[in-house]
Write an enzyme that holds these catalytic residues in place. Structure first.
Site, PDB file in Angstrom:
ATOM      1  CB  SER A 246      60.865  16.769  46.417  1.00 34.39           C
ATOM      2  OG  SER A 246      61.704  16.911  47.846  1.00 34.39           O
TER       3      SER A 246
ATOM      4  CG  ASP B 123      59.848  10.413  51.218  1.00 31.39           C
ATOM      5  OD1 ASP B 123      60.849  10.535  51.613  1.00 31.39           O
ATOM      6  OD2 ASP B 123      59.254  10.891  50.479  1.00 31.39           O
TER       7      ASP B 123
ATOM      8  CG  HIS C 217      61.874  11.975  48.310  1.00 30.23           C
ATOM      9  ND1 HIS C 217      61.046  12.814  48.948  1.00 30.23           N
ATOM     10  CD2 HIS C 217      62.580  13.068  47.669  1.00 30.23           C
ATOM     11  CE1 HIS C 217      60.926  13.855  48.741  1.00 30.23           C
ATOM     12  NE2 HIS C 217      61.918  14.247  48.107  1.00 30.23           N
TER      13      HIS C 217
END
Length: 334
Positions: free
Chosen positions: A185, A271, A308
């Site tokens: 991330s 995501d 994610h």
């Protein structure tokens, strides 16, 4: 939404042009030169952890502006020879936590340096590095100082990340010529930024990276951190031009174009935090501006039904095997 319904073939062809200021290289050259004027290691002290198979140290190094940044340094106990090192960057809203929270890399036999995120701790994990800079912007880290690239939070955080590599090289027990960077991330975007600013890394591992194809991400997805920029612009409507200009100096696609190290990417096709198209923008441009006739080795793993969280443990296993194959190519064939 289109970026979630794109086929894998379409994703592999997605290579948008992003905003890149003419003084991008000069901006970062000057920023890093200013930071490097201060010796990098400030303090290294043993940290008791009750983990008998690992040794840990509490590290303080000089980051942006010479300001102290905290990190955990962990390695297998009783190993005397210098080890290849993995420098890890944490996700948005996380700090370095406690030294026993992230053990994959040292248990796999690497020296491991986990950098704290200045000013970000408290949402998902603890940290103890402040960001003592006030500048006009919104209430979230991604909007701190967003009206001017020189005041922007990510100028400081990316500088810290480059200095973390320098700190790792100066630590005892590290093979200074074998440094890899890893992150998920926000950490994945920071890893790409470091890849574009440090030209002698061994490898880059970036999963669900933030900071990629940022204008399109802000315009197309709602969750934080991109949604926080959109919410800032919903109130500060006159700031849009300044915001896009600032973001262009921390655009991970621009950093990825300058990278030279082998890279492994991972994304979840569902995501909604860091849309997969934005990661492919960095992947498809990776190494394009490094001047080599053949781009650096790179691979992408796509998890069709994941968001994610990506491939989680399955992807970590792939990361371990891939990095071992990069660092020990003869062993990879067996």
């Amino acid at each position: 939404m289109p970026h979630f319904t794109s086929t894998v073939d379409e994703l592999h062809r997605y290579a948008p042009e992003v905003d890149e200021p003419d003084d991008f290289d000069e901006f970062w050259r000057d920023t890093l030169a200013e930071a490097s004027a201060v010796p990098v290691l400030a303090d290294v002290r043993p940290e008791p952890t009750d983990l008998r198979l690992l040794d840990s140290w509490d590290v303080t190094f000089a980051g942006f502006g010479g300001e102290p940044v905290r990190a955990w340094y962990t390695r297998p106990a009783g190993v005397r020879e210098p080890l290849p090192a993995v420098v890890e960057y944490a996700g948005y809203g996380r700090g370095r936590g406690l030294p026993h929270e992230r053990l994959t890399w040292p248990v796999a036999g690497y020296a491991h340096l986990l950098m704290d995120n200045r000013g970000q701790a408290g949402q998902y994990g603890a940290g103890d590095t402040p960001d003592p800079h006030g500048a006009p912007g919104g209430p979230w880290p991604v909007t701190w100082g967003i009206l001017d690239p020189r005041n922007y939070h990510y100028r400081r955080l990316i500088t810290d990340a480059v200095r973390a590599v320098e700190a790792a090289r100066a630590l005892p027990g590290v093979a200074a010529d074998r440094i890899s960077v890893v992150g998920n991330s926000q950490g994945g975007g920071i890893a790409l930024a470091v890849a574009g600013l440090v030209d002698d890394l061994s490898a880059v591992l970036s999963t669900a990276p933030f900071l990629c194809d940022m204008r399109r991400a802000v315009q197309s997805t709602e969750p934080a951190p991109y949604g926080e920029i959109a919410r800032y612009l919903a109130v500060h409507r006159q700031a849009e031009e300044a915001v896009w200009r600032t973001l262009s100096y921390v655009e991970a696609v621009s950093f990825a174009r300058r990278a030279t190290a082998p890279a492994q990417f991972g994304v979840g096709r569902r995501d909604t935090v860091c849309p997969p198209r934005t990661a492919f923008a960095a992947y498809n441009h990776y190494g394009a501006a490094n001047g080599r006739p053949v781009p650096p080795e790179r691979e992408m793993h796509v998890y069709p039904f994941n968001g994610h969280e990506g491939g989680e443990a399955v992807h970590v296993r792939r990361q371990l095997r891939w990095l071992d194959s990069v660092l020990h190519p003869a062993r990879a064939g067996r």
